[in-house]
Design a protein around this motif. Structure first.
Motif, PDB file in Angstrom:
ATOM      1  N   ILE A 156     -14.068  93.754-114.811  1.00  0.00           N
ATOM      2  CA  ILE A 156     -13.393  95.734-115.343  1.00  0.00           C
ATOM      3  C   ILE A 156     -14.084  95.095-116.981  1.00  0.00           C
ATOM      4  N   LYS A 157     -14.161  94.286-117.224  1.00  0.00           N
ATOM      5  CA  LYS A 157     -14.038  94.805-119.019  1.00  0.00           C
ATOM      6  C   LYS A 157     -15.683  95.113-118.753  1.00  0.00           C
ATOM      7  N   ALA A 158     -16.164  94.018-117.741  1.00  0.00           N
ATOM      8  CA  ALA A 158     -18.068  94.001-117.749  1.00  0.00           C
ATOM      9  C   ALA A 158     -19.015  95.044-117.780  1.00  0.00           C
ATOM     10  N   ILE A 159     -17.749  96.194-117.005  1.00  0.00           N
ATOM     11  CA  ILE A 159     -19.172  97.725-115.969  1.00  0.00           C
ATOM     12  C   ILE A 159     -19.678  98.354-117.133  1.00  0.00           C
ATOM     13  N   PRO A 160     -20.293  98.276-117.608  1.00  0.00           N
ATOM     14  CA  PRO A 160     -20.713  99.546-118.802  1.00  0.00           C
ATOM     15  C   PRO A 160     -20.261 100.408-118.956  1.00  0.00           C
ATOM     16  N   ASP A 161     -20.445 100.751-120.108  1.00  0.00           N
ATOM     17  CA  ASP A 161     -19.614 102.765-120.189  1.00  0.00           C
ATOM     18  C   ASP A 161     -20.549 103.605-119.642  1.00  0.00           C
ATOM     19  N   ASP A 162     -21.611 102.935-120.427  1.00  0.00           N
ATOM     20  CA  ASP A 162     -22.303 104.172-119.485  1.00  0.00           C
ATOM     21  C   ASP A 162     -21.939 104.709-118.093  1.00  0.00           C
ATOM     22  N   VAL A 163     -21.799 103.829-117.525  1.00  0.00           N
ATOM     23  CA  VAL A 163     -22.425 104.013-116.236  1.00  0.00           C
ATOM     24  C   VAL A 163     -20.517 104.672-115.669  1.00  0.00           C
ATOM     25  N   ILE A 164     -19.509 104.369-116.043  1.00  0.00           N
ATOM     26  CA  ILE A 164     -18.415 105.117-116.256  1.00  0.00           C
ATOM     27  C   ILE A 164     -18.401 105.825-117.338  1.00  0.00           C
ATOM     28  N   GLU A 165     -18.451 106.643-118.226  1.00  0.00           N
ATOM     29  CA  GLU A 165     -19.078 108.556-118.787  1.00  0.00           C
ATOM     30  C   GLU A 165     -20.086 109.144-117.408  1.00  0.00           C
ATOM     31  N   ALA A 166     -20.134 108.147-116.896  1.00  0.00           N
ATOM     32  CA  ALA A 166     -21.509 108.648-116.265  1.00  0.00           C
ATOM     33  C   ALA A 166     -20.907 109.723-114.708  1.00  0.00           C
ATOM     34  N   ALA A 167     -20.197 108.698-114.463  1.00  0.00           N
ATOM     35  CA  ALA A 167     -19.607 108.859-113.465  1.00  0.00           C
ATOM     36  C   ALA A 167     -18.261 109.982-113.386  1.00  0.00           C
ATOM     37  N   ARG A 168     -17.628 110.030-114.898  1.00  0.00           N
ATOM     38  CA  ARG A 168     -16.728 111.142-115.198  1.00  0.00           C
ATOM     39  C   ARG A 168     -16.975 112.236-115.359  1.00  0.00           C
ATOM     40  N   ARG A 192     -13.917 103.368-105.763  1.00  0.00           N
ATOM     41  CA  ARG A 192     -13.833 102.279-105.131  1.00  0.00           C
ATOM     42  C   ARG A 192     -15.538 102.863-105.011  1.00  0.00           C
ATOM     43  N   PHE A 193     -16.194 103.605-105.983  1.00  0.00           N
ATOM     44  CA  PHE A 193     -17.890 103.681-106.267  1.00  0.00           C
ATOM     45  C   PHE A 193     -18.425 102.376-107.004  1.00  0.00           C
ATOM     46  N   VAL A 194     -17.184 102.789-108.149  1.00  0.00           N
ATOM     47  CA  VAL A 194     -18.174 101.906-109.557  1.00  0.00           C
ATOM     48  C   VAL A 194     -17.190 100.838-109.906  1.00  0.00           C
ATOM     49  N   THR A 195     -15.945 101.420-109.655  1.00  0.00           N
ATOM     50  CA  THR A 195     -15.506  99.937-110.127  1.00  0.00           C
ATOM     51  C   THR A 195     -15.527  98.794-109.261  1.00  0.00           C
ATOM     52  N   LEU A 196     -14.818  98.885-107.433  1.00  0.00           N
ATOM     53  CA  LEU A 196     -15.014  97.585-107.082  1.00  0.00           C
ATOM     54  C   LEU A 196     -16.222  96.683-106.680  1.00  0.00           C
ATOM     55  N   PRO A 197     -17.665  97.938-106.569  1.00  0.00           N
ATOM     56  CA  PRO A 197     -19.351  97.009-106.323  1.00  0.00           C
ATOM     57  C   PRO A 197     -19.285  96.483-107.507  1.00  0.00           C
ATOM     58  N   SER A 198     -18.750  96.891-108.988  1.00  0.00           N
ATOM     59  CA  SER A 198     -19.561  96.658-110.043  1.00  0.00           C
ATOM     60  C   SER A 198     -18.616  95.287-110.056  1.00  0.00           C
ATOM     61  N   ILE A 199     -17.543  95.025-109.445  1.00  0.00           N
ATOM     62  CA  ILE A 199     -16.712  93.256-109.853  1.00  0.00           C
ATOM     63  C   ILE A 199     -16.609  92.779-108.364  1.00  0.00           C
ATOM     64  N   ARG A 200     -17.480  93.288-107.161  1.00  0.00           N
ATOM     65  CA  ARG A 200     -17.643  92.165-105.934  1.00  0.00           C
ATOM     66  C   ARG A 200     -18.454  90.924-106.215  1.00  0.00           C
ATOM     67  N   PRO A 201     -18.420  90.347-107.049  1.00  0.00           N
ATOM     68  CA  PRO A 201     -19.234  89.465-106.941  1.00  0.00           C
ATOM     69  C   PRO A 201     -17.631  87.968-107.195  1.00  0.00           C
ATOM     70  N   ALA A 202     -17.246  88.882-108.808  1.00  0.00           N
ATOM     71  CA  ALA A 202     -16.150  88.016-109.407  1.00  0.00           C
ATOM     72  C   ALA A 202     -14.931  88.095-108.279  1.00  0.00           C
ATOM     73  N   VAL A 203     -14.787  88.920-106.676  1.00  0.00           N
ATOM     74  CA  VAL A 203     -13.667  89.507-106.231  1.00  0.00           C
ATOM     75  C   VAL A 203     -14.242  88.392-105.386  1.00  0.00           C
ATOM     76  N   VAL A 204     -14.929  88.044-104.227  1.00  0.00           N
ATOM     77  CA  VAL A 204     -15.296  87.057-103.653  1.00  0.00           C
ATOM     78  C   VAL A 204     -15.139  85.435-104.279  1.00  0.00           C
TER      79      VAL A 204
END
Length: 322
Positions: free
Chosen positions: A212-224, A235-247
């Motif tokens: 989660i901490k590796a998700i780029p800040d600009d992606v989060i800011e754009a979503a906000r 659903r649309f930012v965090t989970l898709p970004s960390i999908r490999p880690a979840v697997v």
């Protein structure tokens, strides 16, 4: 064998290892150039290949062969041991329990770890909160099983005899009757699963928090800026970004769950319909002295682990290729 003899064997093994490495280094020093580099690489790989062959391949092949023999390992009986696994009522209970472990533990532990990682992310007491849930990972499975065995401890409801098990004490506080939880099947299996979830949730939280901490800040800011809600962010930012880690977390916990032995052995010994494949393999091989059935259970466990490992490797390669 005395202690002195054990130390002597250890020193002899170390001396042999040092001698082998010295011979490899001596031979490697006599080669140069590109061809020499290949020879040196092969020389250093040779001990590894030999150790894998002796310590992994040979025992694995021998186990597969033994699975086709009877209990003493003297008569060839074909697939009878495998037929026993899938037809005997006791063995079907073992398979049922293993399925319960594998279906419940990875998903619940990962879900708890993910939820916790999101809730404590960037909180003021983040480090302390993470340390609390990660703490069970620092103790052994046996120690965790002993702790939870006390949690489920039962004492008859007689006079002034007080409960020392937390679960039964809570039941008594609410006016209920204490019970021996570890005797009731399949509830006892689920109670054992709780111990594994308690241990693995910290591992899931650690890996997923890092993702989660590796998700780029600009992606989060754009979503906000687009007005995405908290649920939409997940659903649309965090989970898709960390999908490999979840697997990775799901498959790692899944493999560990398939091999679970310590918790079952410590808390119930596999009795009261709580045994799983790993525990049954031990019981058949070393307590019932049924070498054939024990080997067949070991092979079954190996077969069950292979698809998870293959899927994990494919997912890692796919994530690296992006």
């Amino acid at each position: 064998m005395t202690t002195a003899e054990k130390f002597m064997d250890m020193f002899i093994a170390l001396a042999i290892f040092a001698a082998v490495m010295a011979v490899i280094l001596l031979i490697a020093s006599r080669f140069g150039g590109r061809r020499g580099d290949r020879v040196v690489a092969l020389l250093f790989l040779l001990p590894v290949v030999l150790m894998l062959a002796v310590g992994l391949v040979y025992p694995g092949v021998l186990t597969i062969i033994n699975s086709f023999y009877d209990a003493p390992g003297t008569s060839f009986i074909g697939f009878d041991n495998y037929q026993t696994i899938f037809t005997s009522s006791d063995q079907l209970t073992v398979l049922r329990n293993t399925v319960i472990w594998v279906l419940v533990t990875p998903f619940v532990a990962t879900g708890i770890g993910l939820l916790y990682a999101i809730l404590v992310d960037k909180a003021r007491i983040e480090s302390l909160a993470k340390a609390v849930i990660f703490l069970p990972m620092s103790i052994s499975f046996v120690a965790a099983a002993i702790i939870w065995k006390f949690m489920y401890e039962y004492r008859p409801d007689q006079g002034n005899i007080k409960q020392i098990g937390l679960l039964n004490q809570i039941v008594v506080w609410f006016g209920g009757e204490p019970k021996n939880w570890l005797l009731e099947s399949p509830l006892n299996t689920l109670l054992l699963v709780v111990v594994m979830i308690w241990i693995q949730a910290g591992f899931a939280m650690t890996v997923l928090s890092a993702a989660i901490k590796a998700i780029p800040d600009d992606v989060i800011e754009a979503a906000r800026l687009d007005g995405v809600t908290a649920w939409g962010m997940f659903r649309f930012v965090t989970l898709p970004s960390i999908r490999p880690a979840v697997v990775v977390v799901l498959t790692t916990i899944g493999i560990g769950t398939l091999k679970v032995f310590d918790i079952v052995r410590t808390m119930t010994g596999g009795n009261f319909d709580t045994s799983v494949v790993a525990n049954e393999f031990y019981s058949q091989s070393f307590r019932a002295d049924n070498q054939g059935l024990g080997a067949a259970l070991a092979v079954l466990l190996f077969i069950l682990v292979i698809p998870i490992v293959v899927y994990n490797i494919r997912q890692l390669r796919a994530s690296e290729a992006r």
